[in-house]
Design a protein around this motif. Structure first.
Motif, PDB file in Angstrom:
ATOM      1  N   TYR A 131     -14.514  -1.272  25.004  1.00 37.30           N
ATOM      2  CA  TYR A 131     -14.687  -2.713  24.375  1.00 37.30           C
ATOM      3  C   TYR A 131     -13.354  -3.434  24.176  1.00 37.30           C
ATOM      4  CZ  TYR A 131     -19.636  -1.618  23.207  1.00 37.30           C
ATOM      5  OH  TYR A 131     -20.942  -1.516  23.253  1.00 37.30           O
ATOM      6  N   SER A 132     -13.582  -4.684  24.626  1.00 35.41           N
ATOM      7  CA  SER A 132     -12.240  -5.539  24.509  1.00 35.41           C
ATOM      8  C   SER A 132     -11.868  -6.117  23.048  1.00 35.41           C
ATOM      9  CB  SER A 132     -12.207  -6.393  25.589  1.00 35.41           C
ATOM     10  OG  SER A 132     -12.909  -7.624  24.997  1.00 35.41           O
ATOM     11  N   GLU A 133     -11.035  -6.787  22.928  1.00 33.73           N
ATOM     12  CA  GLU A 133     -10.821  -7.325  21.704  1.00 33.73           C
ATOM     13  C   GLU A 133     -11.568  -8.338  21.376  1.00 33.73           C
ATOM     14  OE1 GLU A 133      -6.629  -8.518  21.018  1.00 33.73           O
ATOM     15  OE2 GLU A 133      -5.733  -6.593  21.040  1.00 33.73           O
ATOM     16  N   ASP A 134     -12.108  -9.131  22.235  1.00 34.78           N
ATOM     17  CA  ASP A 134     -13.358 -10.010  22.262  1.00 34.78           C
ATOM     18  C   ASP A 134     -14.504  -9.654  21.673  1.00 34.78           C
ATOM     19  OD1 ASP A 134     -11.376 -11.891  23.056  1.00 34.78           O
ATOM     20  OD2 ASP A 134     -12.104 -12.324  25.112  1.00 34.78           O
ATOM     21  N   GLN A 135     -14.556  -8.177  21.732  1.00 33.19           N
ATOM     22  CA  GLN A 135     -15.857  -7.731  21.329  1.00 33.19           C
ATOM     23  C   GLN A 135     -16.038  -7.860  19.848  1.00 33.19           C
ATOM     24  OE1 GLN A 135     -18.378  -6.573  22.777  1.00 33.19           O
ATOM     25  NE2 GLN A 135     -19.724  -5.476  21.325  1.00 33.19           N
ATOM     26  N   LEU A 136     -14.797  -8.126  18.933  1.00 39.96           N
ATOM     27  CA  LEU A 136     -15.104  -8.462  17.582  1.00 39.96           C
ATOM     28  C   LEU A 136     -15.920  -9.803  17.158  1.00 39.96           C
ATOM     29  CD1 LEU A 136     -11.448  -7.867  16.217  1.00 39.96           C
ATOM     30  CD2 LEU A 136     -13.579  -6.683  15.652  1.00 39.96           C
ATOM     31  N   ASN A 137     -16.292 -10.646  18.387  1.00 41.13           N
ATOM     32  CA  ASN A 137     -16.821 -11.580  18.289  1.00 41.13           C
ATOM     33  C   ASN A 137     -18.603 -11.441  18.414  1.00 41.13           C
ATOM     34  OD1 ASN A 137     -14.820 -13.518  17.615  1.00 41.13           O
ATOM     35  ND2 ASN A 137     -14.424 -13.369  19.918  1.00 41.13           N
ATOM     36  N   ARG A 138     -18.741 -10.170  18.753  1.00 40.98           N
ATOM     37  CA  ARG A 138     -20.305  -9.609  19.057  1.00 40.98           C
ATOM     38  C   ARG A 138     -20.462  -8.792  18.106  1.00 40.98           C
ATOM     39  NH1 ARG A 138     -21.538 -11.803  24.129  1.00 40.98           N
ATOM     40  NH2 ARG A 138     -19.411 -12.170  25.643  1.00 40.98           N
ATOM     41  N   SER A 139     -21.884  -8.602  17.967  1.00 45.91           N
ATOM     42  CA  SER A 139     -22.509  -7.519  16.839  1.00 45.91           C
ATOM     43  C   SER A 139     -23.245  -6.620  17.893  1.00 45.91           C
ATOM     44  CB  SER A 139     -23.313  -8.198  16.043  1.00 45.91           C
ATOM     45  OG  SER A 139     -24.363  -8.704  16.584  1.00 45.91           O
ATOM     46  N   THR A 140     -22.819  -6.206  19.091  1.00 52.52           N
ATOM     47  CA  THR A 140     -23.653  -5.300  20.127  1.00 52.52           C
ATOM     48  C   THR A 140     -22.948  -3.918  20.117  1.00 52.52           C
ATOM     49  OG1 THR A 140     -22.392  -6.165  21.798  1.00 52.52           O
ATOM     50  CG2 THR A 140     -24.454  -7.230  21.218  1.00 52.52           C
ATOM     51  N   GLY A 141     -22.006  -3.428  19.452  1.00 55.92           N
ATOM     52  CA  GLY A 141     -21.475  -2.374  19.490  1.00 55.92           C
ATOM     53  C   GLY A 141     -19.957  -2.434  19.363  1.00 55.92           C
ATOM     54  N   GLY A 142     -19.474  -1.032  19.072  1.00 57.51           N
ATOM     55  CA  GLY A 142     -17.905  -0.971  19.161  1.00 57.51           C
ATOM     56  C   GLY A 142     -17.268  -1.071  17.617  1.00 57.51           C
ATOM     57  N   PRO A 143     -15.981  -0.508  17.563  1.00 58.68           N
ATOM     58  CA  PRO A 143     -15.284  -0.525  16.222  1.00 58.68           C
ATOM     59  C   PRO A 143     -15.135  -1.916  15.865  1.00 58.68           C
ATOM     60  CG  PRO A 143     -13.967   0.249  18.082  1.00 58.68           C
ATOM     61  CD  PRO A 143     -15.323  -0.091  18.640  1.00 58.68           C
ATOM     62  N   ARG A 144     -14.748  -2.187  14.588  1.00 60.58           N
ATOM     63  CA  ARG A 144     -14.422  -3.231  14.019  1.00 60.58           C
ATOM     64  C   ARG A 144     -13.143  -3.500  13.608  1.00 60.58           C
ATOM     65  NH1 ARG A 144     -17.925  -5.682  16.423  1.00 60.58           N
ATOM     66  NH2 ARG A 144     -17.626  -7.618  15.414  1.00 60.58           N
ATOM     67  N   GLU A 145     -12.330  -2.637  14.309  1.00 57.76           N
ATOM     68  CA  GLU A 145     -10.833  -2.765  14.074  1.00 57.76           C
ATOM     69  C   GLU A 145     -10.298  -3.161  15.421  1.00 57.76           C
ATOM     70  OE1 GLU A 145      -9.739   1.071  12.356  1.00 57.76           O
ATOM     71  OE2 GLU A 145     -11.827   1.554  12.403  1.00 57.76           O
ATOM     72  N   LEU A 146      -9.331  -4.147  15.214  1.00 56.76           N
ATOM     73  CA  LEU A 146      -8.681  -4.676  16.372  1.00 56.76           C
ATOM     74  C   LEU A 146      -7.764  -3.860  17.032  1.00 56.76           C
ATOM     75  CD1 LEU A 146      -8.570  -7.461  17.676  1.00 56.76           C
ATOM     76  CD2 LEU A 146      -6.199  -7.682  16.530  1.00 56.76           C
ATOM     77  N   ASP A 147      -7.165  -2.870  16.365  1.00 56.93           N
ATOM     78  CA  ASP A 147      -6.076  -1.968  16.987  1.00 56.93           C
ATOM     79  C   ASP A 147      -6.840  -0.961  17.924  1.00 56.93           C
ATOM     80  OD1 ASP A 147      -3.479  -0.714  17.011  1.00 56.93           O
ATOM     81  OD2 ASP A 147      -4.452   1.064  15.997  1.00 56.93           O
ATOM     82  N   ARG A 148      -8.027  -0.828  17.664  1.00 59.48           N
ATOM     83  CA  ARG A 148      -8.983   0.247  18.440  1.00 59.48           C
ATOM     84  C   ARG A 148      -9.586  -0.330  19.870  1.00 59.48           C
ATOM     85  NH1 ARG A 148     -10.456   5.179  15.953  1.00 59.48           N
ATOM     86  NH2 ARG A 148      -9.435   5.568  14.051  1.00 59.48           N
ATOM     87  N   LEU A 149      -9.397  -1.545  19.856  1.00 61.68           N
ATOM     88  CA  LEU A 149      -9.952  -2.741  21.078  1.00 61.68           C
ATOM     89  C   LEU A 149      -8.947  -2.555  22.103  1.00 61.68           C
ATOM     90  CD1 LEU A 149     -12.210  -4.631  19.005  1.00 61.68           C
ATOM     91  CD2 LEU A 149     -13.114  -2.685  20.161  1.00 61.68           C
ATOM     92  N   LEU A 150      -9.173  -2.809  23.388  1.00 64.08           N
ATOM     93  CA  LEU A 150      -8.111  -2.894  24.370  1.00 64.08           C
ATOM     94  C   LEU A 150      -8.122  -4.304  24.976  1.00 64.08           C
ATOM     95  CD1 LEU A 150      -8.682   0.763  25.994  1.00 64.08           C
ATOM     96  CD2 LEU A 150      -6.920  -0.173  24.462  1.00 64.08           C
ATOM     97  N   THR A 151      -7.092  -4.511  25.615  1.00 62.33           N
ATOM     98  CA  THR A 151      -6.874  -5.483  26.461  1.00 62.33           C
ATOM     99  C   THR A 151      -6.118  -5.187  27.802  1.00 62.33           C
ATOM    100  OG1 THR A 151      -4.604  -6.069  25.543  1.00 62.33           O
ATOM    101  CG2 THR A 151      -6.455  -7.095  24.564  1.00 62.33           C
ATOM    102  N   CYS A 152      -6.473  -5.986  28.944  1.00 61.95           N
ATOM    103  CA  CYS A 152      -5.561  -5.664  29.909  1.00 61.95           C
ATOM    104  C   CYS A 152      -4.221  -5.310  29.852  1.00 61.95           C
ATOM    105  CB  CYS A 152      -5.818  -6.710  31.205  1.00 61.95           C
ATOM    106  SG  CYS A 152      -7.389  -6.790  31.583  1.00 61.95           S
TER     107      CYS A 152
END
Length: 199
Positions: A135-156
């Protein structure tokens, strides 16, 4: 939302993320050569798929419960693979060992990625392939899965700076429908990466 207790999550009879392989991996598994290291394998859906494709797989996860289910899922499909219970912050694969490395939704804090990702590059044989979806950092705007911590989400940009030493075959951030059990279902923002270790 606190991070899940993985043994508790995987202790339910149903498979938290389903039993079908991640579709991005399935579409690109033909690039992998044996043996393959799969980190954060969980309940085994991706390792089982790769084993059915004739690949020798070593599945690593921090949850003994998840890997126990993985072994039972493998048996039901008539395949086998090796498993290892390990905390990824301490995991150190041997250099130049694997033809492929797979990381599917293994959301790690940056301090762990900083140690582990160089080891994943080192463990690949020349010409080996790494396949990653997160999941990318933009996934924080969704409620469809993934951690709720920015540090664990990726970007290119994070991929380019943290997985140094691989030639980029594919690197993109896209929105796509993910249907993988009850915890990963719905439109999602993901990072997809395929890298090749130079020969």
């Amino acid at each position: 939302m606190s991070r899940p207790d993985w043994n508790a999550r995987f202790s339910e009879s149903e498979f938290a993320y389903g039993t079908e392989p991640n579709s991005f991996l399935a579409e690109n598994a033909n690039l992998l050569t044996t043996p393959v290291l799969s980190i954060g394998e969980g309940e085994g859906r991706n390792a089982v798929f790769m084993a059915t494709q004739g690949l020798k797989v070593h599945a690593v996860d921090g949850s003994s419960v998840g890997l126990g289910k993985a072994e039972r899922l493998a048996a039901s499909h008539g395949v086998t693979f090796s498993t290892e219970v390990a905390d990824l912050k301490d995991f150190e694969p041997q250099p130049t060992t694997y033809g492929g490395v797979v990381s599917i939704y293994a959301h790690l804090p940056s301090v762990v990625r900083g140690k582990l990702y160089p080891l994943l590059v080192q463990t690949l044989k020349p010409g080996g392939i790494l396949i990653l979806e997160s999941y990318s950092e933009d996934q924080l705007n969704r409620s469809t899965g993934g951690p709720r911590e920015l540090d664990r989400l990726l970007t290119c940009d994070k991929i380019e700076s943290e997985l140094v030493g691989l030639e980029t075959v594919l690197l993109q951030e896209i929105d796509r429908e993910v249907v993988e059990g009850k915890f990963h279902t719905g439109m999602a923002s993901v990072i997809q990466f395929i890298g090749r270790k130079p020969v």
